[in-house]
Design an enzyme around this catalytic site. Structure first.
Site, PDB file in Angstrom:
ATOM      1  N   LYS A 128     -14.448  -4.189   3.118  1.00  0.00           N
ATOM      2  CA  LYS A 128     -15.479  -2.748   2.753  1.00  0.00           C
ATOM      3  C   LYS A 128     -16.856  -2.978   3.042  1.00  0.00           C
ATOM      4  O   LYS A 128     -17.469  -1.776   3.656  1.00  0.00           O
ATOM      5  CB  LYS A 128     -15.148  -2.153   1.595  1.00  0.00           C
TER       6      LYS A 128
ATOM      7  N   LEU B 286      -8.612   1.206 -11.618  1.00  0.00           N
ATOM      8  CA  LEU B 286      -8.510   1.565 -10.216  1.00  0.00           C
ATOM      9  C   LEU B 286      -7.368   1.080  -9.485  1.00  0.00           C
ATOM     10  O   LEU B 286      -7.051   1.426  -8.464  1.00  0.00           O
ATOM     11  CB  LEU B 286      -9.761   1.219  -9.172  1.00  0.00           C
TER      12      LEU B 286
ATOM     13  N   ALA C   4     -17.528  -6.445  -8.948  1.00  0.00           N
ATOM     14  CA  ALA C   4     -18.851  -5.924  -8.189  1.00  0.00           C
ATOM     15  C   ALA C   4     -18.556  -5.992  -6.648  1.00  0.00           C
ATOM     16  O   ALA C   4     -19.452  -6.084  -5.985  1.00  0.00           O
ATOM     17  CB  ALA C   4     -19.928  -7.196  -8.472  1.00  0.00           C
TER      18      ALA C   4
ATOM     19  N   SER D 283       0.819  -1.126   0.114  1.00  0.00           N
ATOM     20  CA  SER D 283       0.202   0.192  -0.100  1.00  0.00           C
ATOM     21  C   SER D 283       0.903   1.295   0.037  1.00  0.00           C
ATOM     22  O   SER D 283       1.898   1.354   0.723  1.00  0.00           O
ATOM     23  CB  SER D 283      -0.953  -0.229   1.211  1.00  0.00           C
ATOM     24  N   LEU D 284       0.653   2.198  -0.811  1.00  0.00           N
ATOM     25  CA  LEU D 284       1.041   3.467  -0.762  1.00  0.00           C
ATOM     26  C   LEU D 284       0.569   4.493   0.142  1.00  0.00           C
ATOM     27  O   LEU D 284       1.047   5.546   0.477  1.00  0.00           O
ATOM     28  CB  LEU D 284       0.919   4.084  -2.301  1.00  0.00           C
TER      29      LEU D 284
ATOM     30  N   ASP E 134     -14.207   6.948  -1.378  1.00  0.00           N
ATOM     31  CA  ASP E 134     -14.189   6.423  -2.637  1.00  0.00           C
ATOM     32  C   ASP E 134     -14.748   6.976  -3.890  1.00  0.00           C
ATOM     33  O   ASP E 134     -14.455   7.250  -4.932  1.00  0.00           O
ATOM     34  CB  ASP E 134     -14.068   4.775  -2.727  1.00  0.00           C
TER      35      ASP E 134
ATOM     36  N   TYR F   6      -3.261   0.788  -8.847  1.00  0.00           N
ATOM     37  CA  TYR F   6      -2.413   1.840  -8.821  1.00  0.00           C
ATOM     38  C   TYR F   6      -0.868   1.275  -8.588  1.00  0.00           C
ATOM     39  O   TYR F   6      -0.204   2.065  -8.730  1.00  0.00           O
ATOM     40  CB  TYR F   6      -2.658   2.908  -7.958  1.00  0.00           C
TER      41      TYR F   6
ATOM     42  N   THR G  95      -9.796  -1.706   3.491  1.00  0.00           N
ATOM     43  CA  THR G  95      -9.832  -1.974   1.934  1.00  0.00           C
ATOM     44  C   THR G  95     -10.063  -3.507   1.990  1.00  0.00           C
ATOM     45  O   THR G  95     -10.536  -4.030   2.743  1.00  0.00           O
ATOM     46  CB  THR G  95      -8.304  -1.661   1.423  1.00  0.00           C
TER      47      THR G  95
ATOM     48  N   GLY H 138     -16.604  -3.885  -3.122  1.00  0.00           N
ATOM     49  CA  GLY H 138     -16.846  -2.702  -2.707  1.00  0.00           C
ATOM     50  C   GLY H 138     -16.295  -1.198  -3.507  1.00  0.00           C
ATOM     51  O   GLY H 138     -16.930  -0.372  -3.553  1.00  0.00           O
TER      52      GLY H 138
END
Length: 293
Positions: A68, A229, A134, A14-15, A104, A231, A64, A136
């Site tokens: 979610k 989405l 389909a 994760s960033l 989001d 990244y 995440t 979160g």
């Protein structure tokens, strides 16, 4: 000392720590942002972390995959956006209650508008959009697009999950198709005029960077733009495939920063520089890709 963090699994790449630590520094706040890897079945760990938010030991949490949806039932109340989307990505305390929010949706809206504007593409107005997935994130995207006047179709391998999403996105019609049917002539012809494709699945995300959610051999709709989405990596295989077909395409770094900024404001009341957060994300992403190459 402001303690913030991210609940999810996996979270190792994760960033968010780099983004939020930069925001804390930019706002002159002392604090840190920690990763909390929690598997889907570890309800005790979830309860412990939420307990720390309730007592003030942790100021706020991001949420995440895979929590979610499920975390909503553990909170005291949801914001209208989180209720409408049916998914939570931000948790904070207000008046002694644990509140679930969804940044989001507005984060995606801001990032998408900027992306389409940069390519002289129109926004909404009854245009057709296809969402892959389909979960979160797909819920946030579907809510945002339908609220903005798009005609939305969701394609997912778990068709019943997609149908549940369609039923629960309030006051809007969301069409559902089986992902396996995308290459079929009737579906392909119906989507030929699609103006926007959004990948809301984790396919193509590190470490599975060779994956792509787009069916092999299926041409992209010629008038579409594509928003992935994912990244990490900065340029996904899906983005490369779409770009090679002449479709404007981008990965999800800008959305990540937009939703992070909104979460940070919820937690601290401070509004950091968007550029500071984006530059921190880019720097960390380059470091991650360098180390893993």
């Amino acid at each position: 000392m402001i303690r913030l963090g991210l609940i999810g699994h996996p979270v190792e790449h994760s960033l968010s720590p780099a983004i939020h630590r930069a925001a804390l520094t930019a706002c002159g706040l002392e604090g840190d942002y920690t990763l909390f890897p929690v598997v889907v079945a570890d309800h005790a760990a979830l309860q412990d972390l939420l307990g720390e938010v309730r007592t003030g030991g942790i100021r706020g949490l991001n949420v995440t995959i895979p929590h979610k949806r499920t975390i909503a039932s553990l909170l005291d109340t949801l914001t209208p956006t989180a209720t409408a989307v049916g998914a939570v990505n931000t948790v904070f305390r207000h008046d002694g209650m644990l509140v679930g929010d969804n940044t989001d949706a507005p984060g995606f809206l801001s990032a998408l508008r900027n992306f389409l504007h940069s390519h002289d593409r129109p926004f909404g107005g009854g245009r057709s959009a296809l969402i892959l997935g389909a979960g979160g994130s797909a819920r946030a995207v579907a809510y945002t697009l339908t609220e903005s006047g798009w005609d939305v179709t969701v394609a997912a391998r778990r068709v019943e999950q997609a149908r549940r999403l369609a039923r629960e996105i309030a006051d809007h019609d969301v069409h559902v198709i089986d992902y396996a049917d995308l290459p079929a002539a009737p579906v392909r012809d119906r989507l030929a005029a699609c103006a926007l494709i959004v990948n809301a699945t984790p396919i193509g995300m590190f470490p599975g960077i060779d994956g792509s959610p787009w069916p092999e051999g299926l041409p992209f709709p010629p008038r579409a733009a594509l928003y992935d989405l994912v990244y990490v990596p900065r340029v996904t295989r899906l983005v490369r495939e779409a770009s090679a077909d002449g479709v404007p395409a981008t990965a999800g770094l800008e959305m990540l920063v937009e939703q992070a900024l909104l979460s940070f404001v919820r937690w601290t009341g401070h509004t950091p520089s968007r550029d500071v957060m984006l530059n921190a994300a880019k720097y960390q992403l380059e470091a991650v890709q360098c180390c893993d190459s």
